[in-house]
Design an enzyme around this catalytic site. Sequence first.
Site, PDB file in Angstrom:
ATOM      1  N   CYS A 126     -13.802  -4.354   7.648  1.00 26.14           N
ATOM      2  CA  CYS A 126     -12.507  -3.950   8.187  1.00 26.14           C
ATOM      3  C   CYS A 126     -12.608  -2.502   8.638  1.00 26.14           C
ATOM      4  O   CYS A 126     -13.542  -1.797   8.272  1.00 26.14           O
ATOM      5  CB  CYS A 126     -11.432  -4.030   7.115  1.00 26.14           C
ATOM      6  SG  CYS A 126     -11.127  -5.700   6.538  1.00 26.14           S
ATOM      7  N   GLY A 162     -13.661  -5.459  12.843  1.00 25.21           N
ATOM      8  CA  GLY A 162     -12.828  -6.605  12.490  1.00 25.21           C
ATOM      9  C   GLY A 162     -12.015  -7.058  13.676  1.00 25.21           C
ATOM     10  O   GLY A 162     -11.364  -6.232  14.325  1.00 25.21           O
ATOM     11  N   ASN A 165     -10.465  -1.217   3.281  1.00 27.71           N
ATOM     12  CA  ASN A 165     -11.749  -1.756   3.719  1.00 27.71           C
ATOM     13  C   ASN A 165     -12.631  -1.877   2.479  1.00 27.71           C
ATOM     14  O   ASN A 165     -12.823  -0.897   1.770  1.00 27.71           O
ATOM     15  CB  ASN A 165     -12.386  -0.814   4.743  1.00 27.71           C
ATOM     16  CG  ASN A 165     -13.824  -1.178   5.091  1.00 27.71           C
ATOM     17  OD1 ASN A 165     -14.603  -0.313   5.440  1.00 27.71           O
ATOM     18  ND2 ASN A 165     -14.179  -2.434   4.994  1.00 27.71           N
ATOM     19  N   GLY A 166     -13.144  -3.087   2.239  1.00 23.41           N
ATOM     20  CA  GLY A 166     -14.017  -3.291   1.088  1.00 23.41           C
ATOM     21  C   GLY A 166     -13.609  -4.519   0.307  1.00 23.41           C
ATOM     22  O   GLY A 166     -12.793  -5.315   0.767  1.00 23.41           O
ATOM     23  N   TYR A 201     -26.387  -2.204  11.071  1.00 27.81           N
ATOM     24  CA  TYR A 201     -25.667  -3.077  11.980  1.00 27.81           C
ATOM     25  C   TYR A 201     -24.182  -2.751  12.197  1.00 27.81           C
ATOM     26  O   TYR A 201     -23.716  -2.709  13.330  1.00 27.81           O
ATOM     27  CB  TYR A 201     -25.809  -4.523  11.490  1.00 27.81           C
ATOM     28  CG  TYR A 201     -24.887  -5.497  12.169  1.00 27.81           C
ATOM     29  CD1 TYR A 201     -25.042  -5.806  13.520  1.00 27.81           C
ATOM     30  CD2 TYR A 201     -23.832  -6.080  11.489  1.00 27.81           C
ATOM     31  CE1 TYR A 201     -24.172  -6.672  14.155  1.00 27.81           C
ATOM     32  CE2 TYR A 201     -22.959  -6.955  12.118  1.00 27.81           C
ATOM     33  CZ  TYR A 201     -23.141  -7.242  13.452  1.00 27.81           C
ATOM     34  OH  TYR A 201     -22.283  -8.088  14.076  1.00 27.81           O
TER      35      TYR A 201
END
Length: 477
Positions: free
Chosen positions: A12, A40, A118-119, A264
């Site tokens: 995210c 995302g 995020n996570g 990435y």
Amino acid sequence: MTNYESGLKEECGVFGIYDPDGGDVSRTIYFGLEALQHRGQESCGIAVSNTNGPKGRVNSYRGLGLLNEVFKGDELQNLKGNIGVGHVRYSTSGALNVNNAQPLVLNYIKGSLALAHNGNLVNAYELREKMENTGAIFHTTIDSEVIAYCIARERVKTPSIEIAVKKAVTQLRGAYALVMMSPRKLIGVRDPWGLRPLCIGKRDRAYILASESCALHSIDAEFIRDVKPGEIVTIDKNGEIHSEFMDCVIPREKQARCIFEYIYFARLDSKIDGIAVYDARIRGGASLAKTYPVEADIVVGVPDSGLAAAQGYAMESGIPFGIAFHKNSYVGRTFIKPSQDERESSVKIKLSVIKSVVKGKRVVLVDDSIVRGTTITNLIHTMKKCGATEVHVRISSPPFLHPCYFGVDVPSNKQLIASQNSTEEIRRRIGADSLGYMQISELQDMVGDLPICKACFDSNYPMEVPDHEIRDAFEGS
Ligand code: SF4
């Protein structure tokens, strides 16, 4: 090869801004999120408030899809306020529905709290069960709501939101980069391991918090610094920033930045914890060239995240670098197609081989990862059809063998080509003339002495992780 074959999923992206001079921030949040869209694409949302207006009134809008699909009418115009948070999401936990879209907005006795996360928490299931047993009712199936509840519950007992956050985070275990808005404050939090990135920027007197520095560049803000692992930063109505550390900070050597951000996820023009993503990928490619040299005429990369590693390979080996693929950016996102067949045909349409580049050549083909192997097989086959005499594949990450519990959706073992086959078997299956994966021991070279998590390659998780059953039960809930 990831985004083309619905393999690994981004996590995210979070963004927040507070303009103490009262300017509207929703358009800035939109543009910041646009720069984070690679993190995302399934849902997004923005929540804003006016710190000079009625305390705690939050306007928010969330929806399923890309930013330009969700905010396509007057939505932004209607979001008035000088403080706000935004989120782009890929569903690593919880089902895909608009209820699970963020920012989450909670109205409670102390006002309101808007939260973007995020996570992934590894103890979310446990915490949620405990809260449900004391009467809590959850509206979503995401762990972010568990975090919001933990904070709200502490806030009722404490004099300020900062203290509430500091107390609440002691209960959390896992990965979290949080951006939150209370009626008069913007707060950023990064987990003690530093698993997920978060940085601070400034534009005029407005402070900004964002998952990646590329979001700051996109709105002409200046990069100030990264939020440190275990740090809580608060921006107040005077435009001042305050920093505090959690009671549960851990020593630097035990911290664990996700190495996959560098391989990435992160955008090529971002810098995380002092390491430029582009430089890290160049170093990754150079390591591959040292470990797996080969006689070849050209080095090419799979767009987008294989390109810098290919350049690194070319620089180290002295073999010329070339562009072998045309990417059609107008083809729809492949992962939303339901069937594998449709996905594979989308890949062919999306990436086409430039025949004149590969014809009669011995090619080194560099990519960031192999998940299921379908895409790379197609690309090698097409390159050979276009006249490549040899295709040597080099992968700038080690084989994925273990699940990630910290917000990255690594497919289950059954789907991972490396969990079922040896490197030689994979080479044969994908039709390559040779195949080399980056060694686990070389990952560290990409980021200098930054402590990293590489658990999806070596299963050395930086903390205790739940067993599969609990993880799956939570994700499916
Ligand atoms: Fe990143 Fe892998 Fe660690 Fe997950 S397990 S945080 S993907 S390095």
